[in-house]
Design a protein around this motif. Structure first.
Motif, PDB file in Angstrom:
ATOM      1  N   VAL A  28     -94.808 -50.850  40.750  1.00  0.00           N
ATOM      2  CA  VAL A  28     -93.730 -50.317  39.930  1.00  0.00           C
ATOM      3  C   VAL A  28     -92.490 -50.064  40.780  1.00  0.00           C
ATOM      4  CG1 VAL A  28     -93.078 -48.515  38.300  1.00  0.00           C
ATOM      5  CG2 VAL A  28     -95.473 -49.232  38.470  1.00  0.00           C
ATOM      6  N   ALA A  52     -88.001 -56.290  41.367  1.00  0.00           N
ATOM      7  CA  ALA A  52     -88.999 -56.073  40.319  1.00  0.00           C
ATOM      8  C   ALA A  52     -88.469 -56.469  38.952  1.00  0.00           C
ATOM      9  CB  ALA A  52     -89.440 -54.611  40.320  1.00  0.00           C
ATOM     10  N   ALA A  53     -87.162 -56.348  38.742  1.00  0.00           N
ATOM     11  CA  ALA A  53     -86.592 -56.750  37.456  1.00  0.00           C
ATOM     12  C   ALA A  53     -86.725 -58.255  37.253  1.00  0.00           C
ATOM     13  CB  ALA A  53     -85.133 -56.315  37.364  1.00  0.00           C
ATOM     14  N   HIS A  69     -90.535 -59.054  36.734  1.00  0.00           N
ATOM     15  CA  HIS A  69     -91.226 -58.131  35.837  1.00  0.00           C
ATOM     16  C   HIS A  69     -92.313 -58.822  35.009  1.00  0.00           C
ATOM     17  CE1 HIS A  69     -91.860 -54.752  33.159  1.00  0.00           C
ATOM     18  NE2 HIS A  69     -91.636 -55.527  32.121  1.00  0.00           N
ATOM     19  N   ALA A  70     -93.522 -58.240  35.073  1.00  0.00           N
ATOM     20  CA  ALA A  70     -94.659 -58.673  34.259  1.00  0.00           C
ATOM     21  C   ALA A  70     -95.116 -60.099  34.568  1.00  0.00           C
ATOM     22  CB  ALA A  70     -94.370 -58.505  32.772  1.00  0.00           C
ATOM     23  N   VAL A  96     -93.413 -54.649  38.323  1.00  0.00           N
ATOM     24  CA  VAL A  96     -92.929 -53.925  37.143  1.00  0.00           C
ATOM     25  C   VAL A  96     -91.550 -53.355  37.448  1.00  0.00           C
ATOM     26  CG1 VAL A  96     -93.352 -51.996  35.575  1.00  0.00           C
ATOM     27  CG2 VAL A  96     -95.274 -53.330  36.457  1.00  0.00           C
ATOM     28  N   THR A  97     -90.577 -53.668  36.602  1.00  0.00           N
ATOM     29  CA  THR A  97     -89.247 -53.109  36.793  1.00  0.00           C
ATOM     30  C   THR A  97     -89.257 -51.609  36.504  1.00  0.00           C
ATOM     31  OG1 THR A  97     -86.906 -53.509  36.339  1.00  0.00           O
ATOM     32  CG2 THR A  97     -88.389 -53.468  34.432  1.00  0.00           C
ATOM     33  N   TRP A 149     -86.406 -49.535  31.232  1.00  0.00           N
ATOM     34  CA  TRP A 149     -87.012 -50.532  30.356  1.00  0.00           C
ATOM     35  C   TRP A 149     -86.272 -50.687  29.040  1.00  0.00           C
ATOM     36  CZ3 TRP A 149     -92.959 -49.130  30.320  1.00  0.00           C
ATOM     37  CH2 TRP A 149     -93.544 -49.594  31.496  1.00  0.00           C
ATOM     38  N   GLU A 187     -89.085 -55.385  27.673  1.00  0.00           N
ATOM     39  CA  GLU A 187     -89.763 -55.252  28.961  1.00  0.00           C
ATOM     40  C   GLU A 187     -91.057 -54.453  28.828  1.00  0.00           C
ATOM     41  OE1 GLU A 187     -85.939 -55.555  31.969  1.00  0.00           O
ATOM     42  OE2 GLU A 187     -86.339 -53.667  30.912  1.00  0.00           O
ATOM     43  N   LEU A 210     -94.851 -56.169  29.560  1.00  0.00           N
ATOM     44  CA  LEU A 210     -95.843 -55.619  30.482  1.00  0.00           C
ATOM     45  C   LEU A 210     -97.151 -55.360  29.756  1.00  0.00           C
ATOM     46  CD1 LEU A 210     -96.727 -54.543  33.212  1.00  0.00           C
ATOM     47  CD2 LEU A 210     -95.792 -52.305  32.538  1.00  0.00           C
TER      48      LEU A 210
END
Length: 209
Positions: free
Chosen positions: A131, A154-155, A158-159, A172-173, A178, A182, A186
């Motif tokens: 995260v 992370a952005a 993400h996921a 994970v952003t 979020w 987003e 996830l």
């Protein structure tokens, strides 16, 4: 080998030099969630990662939706197959006379890394949910061969799924930032992973890498 302990907070008895938010959850978990530090992701008041701040509330909501937490908004959640740690578990207090910042300084992060290393070895999970950029940077550097190929962003990741050395990584952003999209992405990614034989993913090529 399973850890034989009923403790959910600091089950491995790690000793910290000052106030800290130790690892929390199922000591035999397959999913290990790693965040930044209590000031960013919560827990300074509760002693439990991802509690007491909006980032933690949002993350708990997703973990509950995929069956890893029994309830979505608890200060001491009942975790199943999920363990939570921080890259910097100690409650950060800037030195007297220094410029106060939200995040610990680099020397403090480097010193705290030993605690996360110890918890990762003890839990020995299959999936690392990382995260924020700090946790992602640690994961890419220490647990993949992709640190020079993927951005510590992370952005941007993400996921996604990233092949690691001994782990499957899921960046994970920042939950505080979020969008509904987003959060949903996830949740869907974790549902996909949990719905297959993820124990076979160690060392197997995945979405990224």
């Amino acid at each position: 080998m399973e850890n034989v302990t009923s403790e959910v907070s600091n089950p491995f008895g790690i000793r910290y030099p000052g106030p800290a938010v130790p690892g929390y959850g199922d000591a035999n978990a397959d999913i290990h969630v790693v965040g930044d530090h209590p000031g960013r992701h919560g827990g300074a008041g509760t002693g439990v990662p991802f509690t007491g701040r909006v980032a933690g509330v949002r993350l708990q909501r997703v973990l509950h939706a995929v069956g890893l937490l029994a309830e979505p908004y608890a200060d001491r959640p009942d975790a199943t197959n999920c363990f939570c740690s921080y890259a910097h578990p100690e409650v950060w207090t800037p030195a007297e006379g220094s410029r106060a910042t939200l995040d610990p300084d680099e020397a403090s992060y480097a010193d705290a890394e030993r605690y996360l290393d110890a918890e990762l070895r003890a839990v020995n999970a299959h999936i690392l949910v990382l995260v924020g950029d700090r946790a992602l940077g640690y994961g890419l550097r220490e647990h993949t061969a992709l640190a020079d190929r993927l951005p510590v962003d992370a952005a941007a990741l993400h996921a996604e799924e990233v092949t690691g050395r001994g782990f499957l990584l899921v960046p994970v952003t920042e939950p505080a930032d979020w969008t509904p999209v987003e959060e949903r992405s996830l949740r869907e990614r974790l549902e996909t992973i949990l719905g297959r034989d993820y124990r076979q993913t160690k060392g197997v090529a995945t979405t990224v890498g």
